[in-house]
Design a protein around this motif. Sequence first.
Motif, PDB file in Angstrom:
ATOM      1  N   SER A  95       1.048  -1.385   0.090  1.00 25.76           N
ATOM      2  CA  SER A  95       0.069   0.160  -0.561  1.00 25.76           C
ATOM      3  C   SER A  95       0.729   1.427  -0.180  1.00 25.76           C
ATOM      4  CB  SER A  95      -1.029  -0.128   1.321  1.00 25.76           C
ATOM      5  OG  SER A  95      -0.593   0.144   2.142  1.00 25.76           O
ATOM      6  N   LEU A  96       2.424   1.186   0.086  1.00 29.15           N
ATOM      7  CA  LEU A  96       3.601   2.505   0.318  1.00 29.15           C
ATOM      8  C   LEU A  96       4.141   2.475  -0.357  1.00 29.15           C
ATOM      9  CD1 LEU A  96       3.423   2.771   4.039  1.00 29.15           C
ATOM     10  CD2 LEU A  96       2.095   4.425   2.536  1.00 29.15           C
ATOM     11  N   ASN A  97       4.186   3.016  -1.410  1.00 26.25           N
ATOM     12  CA  ASN A  97       5.918   2.429  -2.137  1.00 26.25           C
ATOM     13  C   ASN A  97       7.108   3.236  -1.586  1.00 26.25           C
ATOM     14  OD1 ASN A  97       4.490   2.339  -4.451  1.00 26.25           O
ATOM     15  ND2 ASN A  97       4.004   4.306  -5.410  1.00 26.25           N
ATOM     16  N   GLU A  98       6.662   4.162  -0.552  1.00 30.49           N
ATOM     17  CA  GLU A  98       8.395   5.317   0.041  1.00 30.49           C
ATOM     18  C   GLU A  98       7.762   5.688   1.575  1.00 30.49           C
ATOM     19  OE1 GLU A  98      11.949   8.166  -1.806  1.00 30.49           O
ATOM     20  OE2 GLU A  98       9.586   8.884  -1.142  1.00 30.49           O
ATOM     21  N   TYR A  99       8.604   5.372   2.473  1.00 33.88           N
ATOM     22  CA  TYR A  99       8.016   5.892   3.858  1.00 33.88           C
ATOM     23  C   TYR A  99       9.425   6.382   4.540  1.00 33.88           C
ATOM     24  CZ  TYR A  99       6.730   5.352   8.658  1.00 33.88           C
ATOM     25  OH  TYR A  99       6.256   5.875   9.749  1.00 33.88           O
ATOM     26  N   GLU A 100       9.589   7.365   5.463  1.00 35.21           N
ATOM     27  CA  GLU A 100      10.671   8.437   5.634  1.00 35.21           C
ATOM     28  C   GLU A 100      10.695   7.931   7.147  1.00 35.21           C
ATOM     29  OE1 GLU A 100       9.604  12.468   6.951  1.00 35.21           O
ATOM     30  OE2 GLU A 100       9.574  12.130   4.963  1.00 35.21           O
ATOM     31  N   PHE A 101      11.660   7.716   7.774  1.00 35.31           N
ATOM     32  CA  PHE A 101      12.220   7.093   9.190  1.00 35.31           C
ATOM     33  C   PHE A 101      13.374   8.294   9.365  1.00 35.31           C
ATOM     34  CE2 PHE A 101      11.368   3.305   7.772  1.00 35.31           C
ATOM     35  CZ  PHE A 101      10.172   2.297   8.565  1.00 35.31           C
ATOM     36  N   HIS A 102      12.816   8.974  10.624  1.00 37.29           N
ATOM     37  CA  HIS A 102      14.136  10.214  11.530  1.00 37.29           C
ATOM     38  C   HIS A 102      15.140   9.217  11.754  1.00 37.29           C
ATOM     39  CE1 HIS A 102       9.679  12.354  10.630  1.00 37.29           C
ATOM     40  NE2 HIS A 102      10.116  12.156   9.990  1.00 37.29           N
ATOM     41  N   MET A 103      16.239  10.107  11.956  1.00 37.37           N
ATOM     42  CA  MET A 103      17.191   9.468  12.764  1.00 37.37           C
ATOM     43  C   MET A 103      18.174  10.504  13.293  1.00 37.37           C
ATOM     44  SD  MET A 103      20.470   7.563  11.085  1.00 37.37           S
ATOM     45  CE  MET A 103      21.658   7.269  12.450  1.00 37.37           C
ATOM     46  N   ALA A 104      18.713  10.945  15.218  1.00 38.66           N
ATOM     47  CA  ALA A 104      18.601  11.810  15.183  1.00 38.66           C
ATOM     48  C   ALA A 104      20.338  12.209  15.052  1.00 38.66           C
ATOM     49  CB  ALA A 104      18.774  11.944  16.998  1.00 38.66           C
ATOM     50  N   GLY A 105      20.986  13.879  14.326  1.00 37.37           N
ATOM     51  CA  GLY A 105      22.060  13.565  13.903  1.00 37.37           C
ATOM     52  C   GLY A 105      22.286  12.848  12.590  1.00 37.37           C
ATOM     53  N   SER A 106      23.561  12.697  12.133  1.00 38.00           N
ATOM     54  CA  SER A 106      24.063  12.537  11.466  1.00 38.00           C
ATOM     55  C   SER A 106      24.442  10.647  10.765  1.00 38.00           C
ATOM     56  CB  SER A 106      24.712  13.276  10.037  1.00 38.00           C
ATOM     57  OG  SER A 106      25.394  12.977   9.132  1.00 38.00           O
ATOM     58  N   PRO A 107      24.091   9.899  10.254  1.00 34.98           N
ATOM     59  CA  PRO A 107      24.339   8.916  10.521  1.00 34.98           C
ATOM     60  C   PRO A 107      25.632   8.620   9.502  1.00 34.98           C
ATOM     61  CG  PRO A 107      22.934   9.063   8.287  1.00 34.98           C
ATOM     62  CD  PRO A 107      23.541  10.069   9.277  1.00 34.98           C
ATOM     63  N   SER A 108      26.831   8.250  10.737  1.00 37.16           N
ATOM     64  CA  SER A 108      27.889   8.136  10.027  1.00 37.16           C
ATOM     65  C   SER A 108      28.041   6.479   9.210  1.00 37.16           C
ATOM     66  CB  SER A 108      29.317   7.779  11.638  1.00 37.16           C
ATOM     67  OG  SER A 108      28.773   6.650  12.247  1.00 37.16           O
ATOM     68  N   LYS A 109      27.482   5.663   9.287  1.00 38.89           N
ATOM     69  CA  LYS A 109      27.954   4.277   8.748  1.00 38.89           C
ATOM     70  C   LYS A 109      26.956   4.041   8.326  1.00 38.89           C
ATOM     71  CE  LYS A 109      28.948   2.625  13.525  1.00 38.89           C
ATOM     72  NZ  LYS A 109      29.153   2.203  14.447  1.00 38.89           N
ATOM     73  N   LEU A 110      25.965   4.838   7.521  1.00 37.37           N
ATOM     74  CA  LEU A 110      25.040   3.981   6.822  1.00 37.37           C
ATOM     75  C   LEU A 110      24.945   4.877   5.411  1.00 37.37           C
ATOM     76  CD1 LEU A 110      22.312   2.244   7.827  1.00 37.37           C
ATOM     77  CD2 LEU A 110      20.765   4.341   8.536  1.00 37.37           C
ATOM     78  N   SER A 111      24.426   4.039   4.715  1.00 39.13           N
ATOM     79  CA  SER A 111      24.427   4.260   3.153  1.00 39.13           C
ATOM     80  C   SER A 111      23.565   4.242   1.812  1.00 39.13           C
ATOM     81  CB  SER A 111      25.803   3.627   2.171  1.00 39.13           C
ATOM     82  OG  SER A 111      26.825   4.145   2.945  1.00 39.13           O
ATOM     83  N   PRO A 112      22.298   4.443   0.864  1.00 35.89           N
ATOM     84  CA  PRO A 112      21.538   4.222   0.345  1.00 35.89           C
ATOM     85  C   PRO A 112      22.015   2.827  -0.475  1.00 35.89           C
ATOM     86  CG  PRO A 112      22.097   6.133  -0.168  1.00 35.89           C
ATOM     87  CD  PRO A 112      23.175   5.425   0.607  1.00 35.89           C
ATOM     88  N   GLY A 113      21.160   1.853  -0.324  1.00 35.83           N
ATOM     89  CA  GLY A 113      21.581   0.364  -0.644  1.00 35.83           C
ATOM     90  C   GLY A 113      21.878  -0.459   0.825  1.00 35.83           C
ATOM     91  N   ASP A 114      21.820   0.232   2.346  1.00 37.14           N
ATOM     92  CA  ASP A 114      21.413  -0.633   3.608  1.00 37.14           C
ATOM     93  C   ASP A 114      20.470  -1.068   4.327  1.00 37.14           C
ATOM     94  OD1 ASP A 114      24.653  -0.089   4.019  1.00 37.14           O
ATOM     95  OD2 ASP A 114      24.540   1.247   4.836  1.00 37.14           O
ATOM     96  N   PHE A 115      19.971  -1.304   4.962  1.00 35.37           N
ATOM     97  CA  PHE A 115      18.267  -1.458   5.301  1.00 35.37           C
ATOM     98  C   PHE A 115      18.050  -0.962   6.202  1.00 35.37           C
ATOM     99  CE2 PHE A 115      19.909  -4.767   2.797  1.00 35.37           C
ATOM    100  CZ  PHE A 115      18.434  -5.251   1.932  1.00 35.37           C
ATOM    101  N   VAL A 116      16.624  -0.605   6.354  1.00 38.93           N
ATOM    102  CA  VAL A 116      15.948  -0.214   7.795  1.00 38.93           C
ATOM    103  C   VAL A 116      15.038  -1.562   8.412  1.00 38.93           C
ATOM    104  CG1 VAL A 116      13.717   0.796   9.364  1.00 38.93           C
ATOM    105  CG2 VAL A 116      15.719   2.535   7.468  1.00 38.93           C
TER     106      VAL A 116
END
Length: 116
Positions: free
Chosen positions: A25-46
């Motif tokens: 029922s969704l194509n995209e979803y937005e999560f929030h993260m405090a600060g700035s991720p140092s180890k996360l990149s597109p292609g990783d997972f939530v």
Amino acid sequence: MSFGITKTIPAERGQAAVDALYDGSLNEYEFHMAGSPSKLSPGDFVYTIFHNQIVGRLRITRIVPGTVHPKSGRPRTLIYVAAPGERLPLPIPRQGHQGTRYYDGADWPEGLDSSD
């Protein structure tokens, strides 16, 4: 293994909110993260946690830094994921938490890892 973060879906959002991430029922979803991720990149997972269980995961499509929390004014990053995600046939026990935690995906069942 597939690197990413875990995010807990609050119980008050209900099962319907969790189902929407995985039922098409969704194509995209937005999560929030405090600060700035140092180890996360597109292609990783939530990896999503609901009622102390990892129920599935969604692939990160983009990371948008430089936003602020509307109430506190503190910096945060928006993490966009593609939906629907991959739902586990049997959830994995995992303690829920506030905020964001890095996760190496070690518990993800073999044969379900689409990144290999």
